[in-house]
Scaffold this motif. Structure first.
Motif, PDB file in Angstrom:
ATOM      1  N   ALA A  10       0.842  -1.199   0.000  1.00 16.46           N
ATOM      2  CA  ALA A  10       0.000   0.000   0.000  1.00 16.46           C
ATOM      3  C   ALA A  10       0.878   1.250   0.000  1.00 16.46           C
ATOM      4  O   ALA A  10       0.595   2.215  -0.714  1.00 16.46           O
ATOM      5  CB  ALA A  10      -0.944  -0.010   1.195  1.00 16.46           C
ATOM      6  N   HIS A  11       1.960   1.232   0.770  1.00 16.42           N
ATOM      7  CA  HIS A  11       2.888   2.364   0.787  1.00 16.42           C
ATOM      8  C   HIS A  11       3.508   2.564  -0.597  1.00 16.42           C
ATOM      9  O   HIS A  11       3.637   3.694  -1.090  1.00 16.42           O
ATOM     10  CB  HIS A  11       3.979   2.148   1.841  1.00 16.42           C
ATOM     11  N   GLU A  12       3.886   1.472  -1.231  1.00 14.36           N
ATOM     12  CA  GLU A  12       4.454   1.528  -2.580  1.00 14.36           C
ATOM     13  C   GLU A  12       3.453   2.161  -3.560  1.00 14.36           C
ATOM     14  O   GLU A  12       3.816   3.002  -4.382  1.00 14.36           O
ATOM     15  CB  GLU A  12       4.812   0.107  -3.024  1.00 14.36           C
ATOM     16  N   MET A  13       2.182   1.776  -3.449  1.00 17.21           N
ATOM     17  CA  MET A  13       1.166   2.312  -4.353  1.00 17.21           C
ATOM     18  C   MET A  13       0.941   3.803  -4.095  1.00 17.21           C
ATOM     19  O   MET A  13       0.784   4.577  -5.028  1.00 17.21           O
ATOM     20  CB  MET A  13      -0.145   1.530  -4.224  1.00 17.21           C
ATOM     21  N   ARG A  14       0.948   4.206  -2.827  1.00 17.90           N
ATOM     22  CA  ARG A  14       0.834   5.630  -2.488  1.00 17.90           C
ATOM     23  C   ARG A  14       1.966   6.425  -3.143  1.00 17.90           C
ATOM     24  O   ARG A  14       1.757   7.510  -3.681  1.00 17.90           O
ATOM     25  CB  ARG A  14       0.906   5.831  -0.973  1.00 17.90           C
ATOM     26  N   THR A  15       3.180   5.877  -3.071  1.00 12.65           N
ATOM     27  CA  THR A  15       4.343   6.539  -3.660  1.00 12.65           C
ATOM     28  C   THR A  15       4.167   6.693  -5.167  1.00 12.65           C
ATOM     29  O   THR A  15       4.457   7.764  -5.722  1.00 12.65           O
ATOM     30  CB  THR A  15       5.622   5.736  -3.336  1.00 12.65           C
ATOM     31  N   LEU A  16       3.685   5.665  -5.832  1.00 18.80           N
ATOM     32  CA  LEU A  16       3.464   5.733  -7.279  1.00 18.80           C
ATOM     33  C   LEU A  16       2.370   6.747  -7.621  1.00 18.80           C
ATOM     34  O   LEU A  16       2.490   7.490  -8.608  1.00 18.80           O
ATOM     35  CB  LEU A  16       3.104   4.356  -7.836  1.00 18.80           C
ATOM     36  N   ILE A  17       1.312   6.776  -6.819  1.00 23.70           N
ATOM     37  CA  ILE A  17       0.225   7.730  -7.058  1.00 23.70           C
ATOM     38  C   ILE A  17       0.767   9.155  -6.953  1.00 23.70           C
ATOM     39  O   ILE A  17       0.483  10.001  -7.811  1.00 23.70           O
ATOM     40  CB  ILE A  17      -0.947   7.496  -6.080  1.00 23.70           C
ATOM     41  N   MET A  18       1.571   9.425  -5.945  1.00 24.43           N
ATOM     42  CA  MET A  18       2.123  10.771  -5.770  1.00 24.43           C
ATOM     43  C   MET A  18       3.153  11.091  -6.857  1.00 24.43           C
ATOM     44  O   MET A  18       3.327  12.249  -7.225  1.00 24.43           O
ATOM     45  CB  MET A  18       2.736  10.919  -4.382  1.00 24.43           C
ATOM     46  N   ARG A  19       3.827  10.059  -7.377  1.00 25.58           N
ATOM     47  CA  ARG A  19       4.770  10.277  -8.485  1.00 25.58           C
ATOM     48  C   ARG A  19       4.025  10.748  -9.736  1.00 25.58           C
ATOM     49  O   ARG A  19       4.542  11.533 -10.525  1.00 25.58           O
ATOM     50  CB  ARG A  19       5.549   8.985  -8.775  1.00 25.58           C
ATOM     51  N   ALA A  20       2.805  10.269  -9.887  1.00 21.99           N
ATOM     52  CA  ALA A  20       2.004  10.641 -11.057  1.00 21.99           C
ATOM     53  C   ALA A  20       1.711  12.137 -11.074  1.00 21.99           C
ATOM     54  O   ALA A  20       1.729  12.759 -12.128  1.00 21.99           O
ATOM     55  CB  ALA A  20       0.699   9.847 -11.085  1.00 21.99           C
ATOM     56  N   ASP A  21       1.443  12.700  -9.893  1.00 18.44           N
ATOM     57  CA  ASP A  21       1.196  14.147  -9.790  1.00 18.44           C
ATOM     58  C   ASP A  21       1.325  14.532  -8.317  1.00 18.44           C
ATOM     59  O   ASP A  21       0.530  14.082  -7.493  1.00 18.44           O
ATOM     60  CB  ASP A  21      -0.199  14.507 -10.308  1.00 18.44           C
ATOM     61  N   PRO A  22       2.307  15.364  -7.983  1.00 17.51           N
ATOM     62  CA  PRO A  22       2.537  15.714  -6.578  1.00 17.51           C
ATOM     63  C   PRO A  22       1.396  16.521  -5.946  1.00 17.51           C
ATOM     64  O   PRO A  22       1.363  16.671  -4.730  1.00 17.51           O
ATOM     65  CB  PRO A  22       3.839  16.523  -6.600  1.00 17.51           C
ATOM     66  N   ASP A  23       0.460  17.018  -6.749  1.00  9.51           N
ATOM     67  CA  ASP A  23      -0.665  17.775  -6.202  1.00  9.51           C
ATOM     68  C   ASP A  23      -1.824  16.886  -5.754  1.00  9.51           C
ATOM     69  O   ASP A  23      -2.824  17.384  -5.241  1.00  9.51           O
ATOM     70  CB  ASP A  23      -1.165  18.802  -7.230  1.00  9.51           C
ATOM     71  N   ILE A  24      -1.707  15.592  -5.958  1.00 13.35           N
ATOM     72  CA  ILE A  24      -2.757  14.666  -5.525  1.00 13.35           C
ATOM     73  C   ILE A  24      -2.853  14.707  -4.002  1.00 13.35           C
ATOM     74  O   ILE A  24      -1.843  14.749  -3.303  1.00 13.35           O
ATOM     75  CB  ILE A  24      -2.472  13.236  -6.026  1.00 13.35           C
ATOM     76  N   THR A  25      -4.085  14.687  -3.510  1.00 13.97           N
ATOM     77  CA  THR A  25      -4.348  14.729  -2.073  1.00 13.97           C
ATOM     78  C   THR A  25      -4.879  13.381  -1.603  1.00 13.97           C
ATOM     79  O   THR A  25      -5.751  12.799  -2.250  1.00 13.97           O
ATOM     80  CB  THR A  25      -5.416  15.802  -1.756  1.00 13.97           C
ATOM     81  N   GLU A  26      -4.354  12.901  -0.477  1.00 13.70           N
ATOM     82  CA  GLU A  26      -4.874  11.684   0.137  1.00 13.70           C
ATOM     83  C   GLU A  26      -5.708  12.068   1.349  1.00 13.70           C
ATOM     84  O   GLU A  26      -5.268  12.867   2.185  1.00 13.70           O
ATOM     85  CB  GLU A  26      -3.750  10.750   0.574  1.00 13.70           C
ATOM     86  N   GLU A  27      -6.906  11.512   1.427  1.00 20.93           N
ATOM     87  CA  GLU A  27      -7.781  11.699   2.584  1.00 20.93           C
ATOM     88  C   GLU A  27      -8.328  10.340   2.975  1.00 20.93           C
ATOM     89  O   GLU A  27      -8.441   9.451   2.134  1.00 20.93           O
ATOM     90  CB  GLU A  27      -8.977  12.582   2.236  1.00 20.93           C
ATOM     91  N   VAL A  28      -8.711  10.208   4.239  1.00 23.44           N
ATOM     92  CA  VAL A  28      -9.379   8.991   4.690  1.00 23.44           C
ATOM     93  C   VAL A  28     -10.856   9.303   4.842  1.00 23.44           C
ATOM     94  O   VAL A  28     -11.229  10.277   5.498  1.00 23.44           O
ATOM     95  CB  VAL A  28      -8.781   8.469   6.006  1.00 23.44           C
ATOM     96  N   LYS A  29     -11.689   8.510   4.201  1.00 23.10           N
ATOM     97  CA  LYS A  29     -13.141   8.715   4.244  1.00 23.10           C
ATOM     98  C   LYS A  29     -13.826   7.416   4.654  1.00 23.10           C
ATOM     99  O   LYS A  29     -13.223   6.362   4.689  1.00 23.10           O
ATOM    100  CB  LYS A  29     -13.650   9.158   2.868  1.00 23.10           C
TER     101      LYS A  29
END
Length: 113
Positions: A10-29
């Motif tokens: 999951a950490h690896e996937m978060r890193t890849l998501i942020m690599r795609a665009d550093p402006d992406i925001t992560e929230e917990v819902k």
């Protein structure tokens, strides 16, 4: 989340998501008694995807996945859903990191249309 392969993946996937665009925001819902940790969501100009952890896999569900180009065939779940598409990752699965990042970038571009 269990302290096992799912957490590191999951950490690896978060890193890849942020690599795609550093402006992406992560929230917990969507916290609830059956899932007190909630569901991590990733957004930029709209929802991109969610990341859920299950006993045998992690699942990334793209909100508008059916509308995204997927030439590398990264999506492997929810393939018949009308709007969404998902990626199930099990412990020993390999993922094309560059194709995944391109998929996230396509999702951002679609949100901006």
């Amino acid at each position: 989340m269990a302290d096992d392969w799912r957490e590191s993946r999951a950490h690896e996937m978060r890193t890849l998501i942020m690599r795609a665009d550093p402006d992406i925001t992560e929230e917990v819902k969507w916290r609830k008694p059956s899932n007190p940790d909630g569901v991590p969501t990733f957004s930029l100009d709209g929802l991109i995807c969610t990341l859920e952890t299950y006993k045998d896999k992690i699942k990334l569900t793209f909100a508008k996945g059916a509308s995204l180009p997927d030439p590398a065939k990264v999506f492997n779940a929810s393939l018949t859903a009308g709007t969404r598409r998902a990626i199930d990752i099990k412990e020993n699965d390999t993922l094309d990191d560059d194709a995944f990042v391109a998929l996230v970038q396509s999702a951002v571009a679609l949100n901006r249309e």
